[in-house]
Design an enzyme around this catalytic site. Structure first.
Site, PDB file in Angstrom:
ATOM      1  N   GLU A  10     -11.538   1.156 -10.777  1.00  0.00           N
ATOM      2  CA  GLU A  10     -11.069   0.209 -11.804  1.00  0.00           C
ATOM      3  C   GLU A  10     -11.830   0.291 -13.129  1.00  0.00           C
ATOM      4  OE1 GLU A  10     -11.552  -0.610  -8.594  1.00  0.00           O
ATOM      5  OE2 GLU A  10      -9.435  -0.791  -8.026  1.00  0.00           O
TER       6      GLU A  10
ATOM      7  N   ARG B 262       0.914   3.807  -3.158  1.00  0.00           N
ATOM      8  CA  ARG B 262       0.285   5.114  -2.900  1.00  0.00           C
ATOM      9  C   ARG B 262       1.314   6.209  -2.653  1.00  0.00           C
ATOM     10  NH1 ARG B 262      -5.579   4.226  -0.146  1.00  0.00           N
ATOM     11  NH2 ARG B 262      -5.723   1.995  -0.461  1.00  0.00           N
TER      12      ARG B 262
ATOM     13  N   ASP C 277      -5.248  -9.646  -8.347  1.00  0.00           N
ATOM     14  CA  ASP C 277      -5.397  -8.730  -9.496  1.00  0.00           C
ATOM     15  C   ASP C 277      -4.106  -8.191 -10.102  1.00  0.00           C
ATOM     16  OD1 ASP C 277      -5.012  -7.272  -7.139  1.00  0.00           O
ATOM     17  OD2 ASP C 277      -6.745  -5.969  -7.397  1.00  0.00           O
TER      18      ASP C 277
ATOM     19  N   GLU D 130       0.832  -1.213   0.000  1.00  0.00           N
ATOM     20  CA  GLU D 130       0.000   0.000   0.000  1.00  0.00           C
ATOM     21  C   GLU D 130       0.864   1.259   0.000  1.00  0.00           C
ATOM     22  OE1 GLU D 130      -3.084   0.172  -0.495  1.00  0.00           O
ATOM     23  OE2 GLU D 130      -3.995  -1.726   0.116  1.00  0.00           O
TER      24      GLU D 130
HETATM   25  C1  DMJ Z   1      -6.105   1.060  -5.077  1.00  0.00           C
HETATM   26  O1  DMJ Z   1      -5.386   1.266  -3.918  1.00  0.00           O
HETATM   27  C2  DMJ Z   1      -5.276   0.391  -6.121  1.00  0.00           C
HETATM   28  O2  DMJ Z   1      -5.879   0.529  -7.360  1.00  0.00           O
HETATM   29  C3  DMJ Z   1      -5.067  -1.049  -5.830  1.00  0.00           C
HETATM   30  O3  DMJ Z   1      -4.312  -1.688  -6.827  1.00  0.00           O
HETATM   31  C4  DMJ Z   1      -6.398  -1.739  -5.699  1.00  0.00           C
HETATM   32  N1  DMJ Z   1      -7.270  -1.083  -4.772  1.00  0.00           N
HETATM   33  C5  DMJ Z   1      -7.376   0.351  -4.756  1.00  0.00           C
HETATM   34  C6  DMJ Z   1      -8.498   0.931  -5.550  1.00  0.00           C
HETATM   35  O4  DMJ Z   1      -9.628   0.213  -5.615  1.00  0.00           O
END
Ligand code: DMJ
Length: 605
Positions: free
Chosen positions: A501, A236, A364, A232
């Site tokens: 997404e 981020r 994912d 994260e």
């Molecule tokens: C974000 O922090 C990123 O896109 C991550 O890869 C997946 N989840 C959230 C958004 O939904």
């Protein structure tokens, strides 16, 4: 007699898996021991010398290959190149680039559990020579055009609304609670400010960007005694700092990125090189999640774009070397038609075999970063592309089904080590159409585009079939009953967290095809956000997309709403499809653009 044997065996202190073998062959060992006793002193010394020489030779070979991996990187030069449209953008063209750290092709498969030994890891951390040489040339800043239409202006207004609420009630904290006018902290890193930096820059919000920049310069410190999640914080914070550095040319952002990146390195101090999920930024102690011995597969494979860019921007190769080894390691593990279980153990380096296989949560972005790493490195690392192609073939074969009535194509999940199919799709999976289209843009098979279009339509339906026009977190599909509804939502899955997404995929599809329908779909969703999630002091996640009269607001605005959702909407509505060109940038999993590097790097050394 047996008792004595056991005693002998214990005194030899051999590992347990050798015991059975030893028991059976003990007579041989005893005779070896007799032979040894019969040797002369000279003969024994000779043997000692030979063994010592062999050990030295092995160490020498290992050090040599280690040096190979650590050739110094030279930071690249940036130059301004005019685009065909009305604006100029600084290209990602680099005159010199890091030698690609990965094996060039799939025939160099690594052995699980042997990638970065604790010793090697310590050596990598100790080697500060490159680190001390950081001397990146100043970058020129990228200039983005003004917003050009009403839709873009509406998105900017939404950003300002969210920003003002955040400033008023949550400044310096991670997230805004827009209904109660409070804040929420997760990592204590001012996530909303940091994650939103490059969005403000792209939108041309100069005043807001300046106040955010000041906060980062003055108040963003990483010497905090808290555990953070490697993935994260990488996508981020590290991703945004690097992206903002590349766009603005302001080296302060790079300096912050170096500080953070260095504090994340202890995560890699595992037997396998697969990182732990968490690390304390002040004590540097890394560990597995509190709730499990395993890391998430998508998390350990979704840090490579950022770590590579940090290395290539600074000349410090440690980040790229350690992160790339994780990808190489996962490449070497066996998979189900290219698909991976969602948990991996950092110590053994092995997948948890019976864990689910999904392109939703925890799976994912493994697939996303296979393609994007290949693109970031100028399409030079074949195994990444090959693993991606194999995985998409696996998706088509094992995970796609159609609904019984309208034949919507969707991606489900495999449980119990691949035995059971579950007709369930997370909203997170809706990133895939965009990634597929991106691959096709770079020459991957055309049938990926057909898959992308069908999935995009299904994702659109997950919005359009709800009375709020907002998609739930998870949708189930009916594959049996031709009379019933195609989709249904369980109460616990009915929330919407303002996720990006589907909008992300719309932007890729629009940039690549120029089809304006995708803009219109995005506009419908933006209006639904305005109607059902906008509150006095920002935007809020909601608990139920099925009931417009009671959406059950959750009083939370996640940083990705500013970083991703509003950014993709703004880019999607641009008349200039290449406002942020996918030929120059690869966007990380949190929508932070990073430069694409040239493939034909030649070391200056
Ligand atoms: C974000 O922090 C990123 O896109 C991550 O890869 C997946 N989840 C959230 C958004 O939904």
């Amino acid at each position: 007699m047996l008792g004595n044997r056991r005693k002998d065996f214990i005194s030899l202190n051999l590992p347990s898996d050798t015991r059975e073998f030893v028991k059976n062959k003990e007579w041989q060992r005893r005779s070896l021991w007799r032979v040894w006793n019969q040797l002369s002193r000279f003969q024994r010394s000779l043997l000692y010398v030979l063994v010592f020489a062999a050990v030295l030779a092995i160490i020498y070979i290992m050090l040599d290959s280690y040096k190979e991996d650590k050739l110094p990187v030279r930071a690249g030069n940036k130059k301004e190149v005019p685009l065909s449209s009305s604006h100029h953008i600084v290209t990602s063209v680099q005159s010199t680039h890091a030698r690609v750290a990965e094996a060039p092709s799939s025939d160099k498969k690594p052995v699980a559990g042997q990638l970065v030994s604790p010793e090697e890891y310590k050596n990598i951390l100790k080697d500060e020579t490159a680190f001390n040489q950081i001397n990146s040339p100043p970058l020129e800043s990228v200039v983005f055009p003004e917003p050009s239409n009403e839709r873009q202006l509406a998105v900017i207004a939404a950003f300002k609304h969210a920003w003002n609420g955040y400033k008023r009630f949550a400044w310096g904290h991670d997230h805004l609670r827009p209904i109660t006018g409070a804040f929420h902290d997760w990592f204590y890193l001012g996530l909303t400010i940091v994650d939103g930096l490059d969005t403000m820059y792209i939108m041309g919000l100069k005043e807001e960007f300046a106040e955010a920049r000041n906060w980062v310069a003055e108040n963003l410190h990483f010497d905090i005694n808290r555990d953070v999640n490697l993935f994260e914080v990488t996508i981020r914070v590290l991703g945004s700092l690097l992206s903002t550095y590349h766009l603005s040319g302001d080296k302060m952002f790079l300096d912050k990125a170096v500080d953070l990146g260095t504090r994340l390195l202890p995560c890699f101090s595992t037997e396998s090189g697969v990182p732990y999920s968490d690390v304390n930024l002040a004590t540097h102690k890394a560990h597995s999640p509190k709730w499990s011995p395993d890391s998430s597969t998508s998390e350990v494979t979704t840090i490579q774009l950022e770590f590579r860019d940090l290395s290539r921007s600074t000349g410090d190769t440690r980040f790229e070397v350690l992160a790339s080894k994780v990808s190489q390691h996962v490449h070497g593990l066996s998979k189900t038609e290219g698909l991976v279980p969602i948990f991996i153990n950092a110590n053994t380096g092995h997948f948890r075999v019976y864990a689910p296989i999904t392109l939703g949560a925890r799976g994912d972005s493994y697939y996303e970063y296979l393609l994007k790493q290949w693109l970031q490195t100028g399409r030079s690392i074949d195994y990444l592309r090959d693993d991606y192609l194999e995985a998409i073939a696996g998706v088509k074969k094992l995970l796609t089904r159609r609904t019984a009535r309208r034949k919507y194509l969707f991606i489900g999940e495999l449980l119990a080590g691949g035995k059971d199919f579950k007709p369930k799709m997370d909203h997170l999976t809706c990133y895939l159409p965009g990634t597929l289209a991106l691959g096709v843009h770079y020459g991957l098979p055309q049938d990926h585009m057909e898959l992308a279009e069908e999935l995009l339509n299904t994702c659109y339906q997950t919005y359009a079939q709800q009375p709020t026009f907002l998609a739930p977190e998870i949708t189930y599909f009916n594959i049996q009953d031709a009379i019933g509804n195609d989709m249904y939502v369980k109460t616990n899955d009915a929330h919407n967290l303002l996720r990006p997404e589907f909008l992300e995929s719309l932007w890729y599809m629009y940039q690549i095809t120029g089809n304006h329908t995708y803009q219109d779909w995005g506009w419908q969703i933006f209006q639904a956000f305005e109607k059902h999630t906008k509150v006095k002091n920002g935007y809020t996640s909601i608990g139920d997309v099925r009931n417009p009269l009671n959406t059950r607001p959750k009083d939370m605005m996640e940083s990705f709403f500013l970083s991703e959702t509003l950014k993709y909407l703004y880019l999607l509505f641009s008349e200039d499809r290449t406002l942020l060109s996918i030929d120059r940038y690869v966007l990380n999993s949190e929508a932070h653009p990073l430069p694409i590097y040239e493939a034909n790097f030649k070391s200056a050394n």
